[in-house]
Design an enzyme around this catalytic site. Sequence first.
Site, PDB file in Angstrom:
ATOM      1  N   GLY A  12      17.030  29.030  34.214  1.00  0.00           N
ATOM      2  CA  GLY A  12      16.280  27.549  33.878  1.00  0.00           C
ATOM      3  C   GLY A  12      15.614  27.851  32.757  1.00  0.00           C
ATOM      4  N   ASP A  16      13.856  24.408  24.523  1.00  0.00           N
ATOM      5  CA  ASP A  16      12.480  24.583  23.654  1.00  0.00           C
ATOM      6  C   ASP A  16      13.227  24.737  22.149  1.00  0.00           C
ATOM      7  OD1 ASP A  16      13.407  27.228  24.041  1.00  0.00           O
ATOM      8  OD2 ASP A  16      11.649  27.791  24.800  1.00  0.00           O
ATOM      9  N   ARG A  19       9.812  20.819  19.817  1.00  0.00           N
ATOM     10  CA  ARG A  19       8.361  20.657  19.836  1.00  0.00           C
ATOM     11  C   ARG A  19       7.576  21.851  20.513  1.00  0.00           C
ATOM     12  NH1 ARG A  19       4.454  18.705  23.515  1.00  0.00           N
ATOM     13  NH2 ARG A  19       6.135  18.111  24.926  1.00  0.00           N
ATOM     14  N   LEU A  38      23.468  35.166  28.643  1.00  0.00           N
ATOM     15  CA  LEU A  38      24.504  35.459  29.128  1.00  0.00           C
ATOM     16  C   LEU A  38      25.451  35.982  27.832  1.00  0.00           C
ATOM     17  CD1 LEU A  38      25.452  32.033  30.932  1.00  0.00           C
ATOM     18  CD2 LEU A  38      25.116  34.234  31.884  1.00  0.00           C
ATOM     19  N   LYS A  50      25.053  26.320  22.523  1.00  0.00           N
ATOM     20  CA  LYS A  50      25.472  27.273  23.489  1.00  0.00           C
ATOM     21  C   LYS A  50      24.407  27.129  24.534  1.00  0.00           C
ATOM     22  CE  LYS A  50      27.081  30.590  20.294  1.00  0.00           C
ATOM     23  NZ  LYS A  50      26.777  29.620  19.282  1.00  0.00           N
ATOM     24  N   VAL A  51      23.599  25.905  24.387  1.00  0.00           N
ATOM     25  CA  VAL A  51      22.739  25.419  25.467  1.00  0.00           C
ATOM     26  C   VAL A  51      23.718  24.923  26.841  1.00  0.00           C
ATOM     27  CG1 VAL A  51      20.899  23.576  26.223  1.00  0.00           C
ATOM     28  CG2 VAL A  51      21.048  24.777  24.187  1.00  0.00           C
ATOM     29  N   LEU A  52      23.510  25.397  28.115  1.00  0.00           N
ATOM     30  CA  LEU A  52      24.110  25.054  29.079  1.00  0.00           C
ATOM     31  C   LEU A  52      23.234  24.689  30.291  1.00  0.00           C
ATOM     32  CD1 LEU A  52      26.126  28.232  29.465  1.00  0.00           C
ATOM     33  CD2 LEU A  52      27.000  26.468  28.211  1.00  0.00           C
TER      34      LEU A  52
END
Length: 92
Positions: A12, A16, A19, A38, A50-52
């Site tokens: 988790g 970010d 801001r 990963l 690549k944000v999962l």
Amino acid sequence: QTLEDGKIYIIGGIVDRNRLKRAAIDRAESLGIETARLPITDHLNMLSTKVLTCNHVFDILLKWRENDKDWKKALLDVLPERKDAKEKNAKE
């Protein structure tokens, strides 16, 4: 990269990118908490972010174990089609 039995993994953070840029990683580092990513770019080409989701990360970790510690297979099995993830060529 590998996962260690008996080690606790926290999945988790805060997305970010604007801001609160680096808020989650900076906080972990300030507390001396080891961080990791990963190995997506080691195995795949992705044009999208690549944000999962936390669910995807958890599923990838499970698939990694199920697939005899094969990151590429775990990633390809879990990542949604909209991520447009493609296997890297041997030369890349």
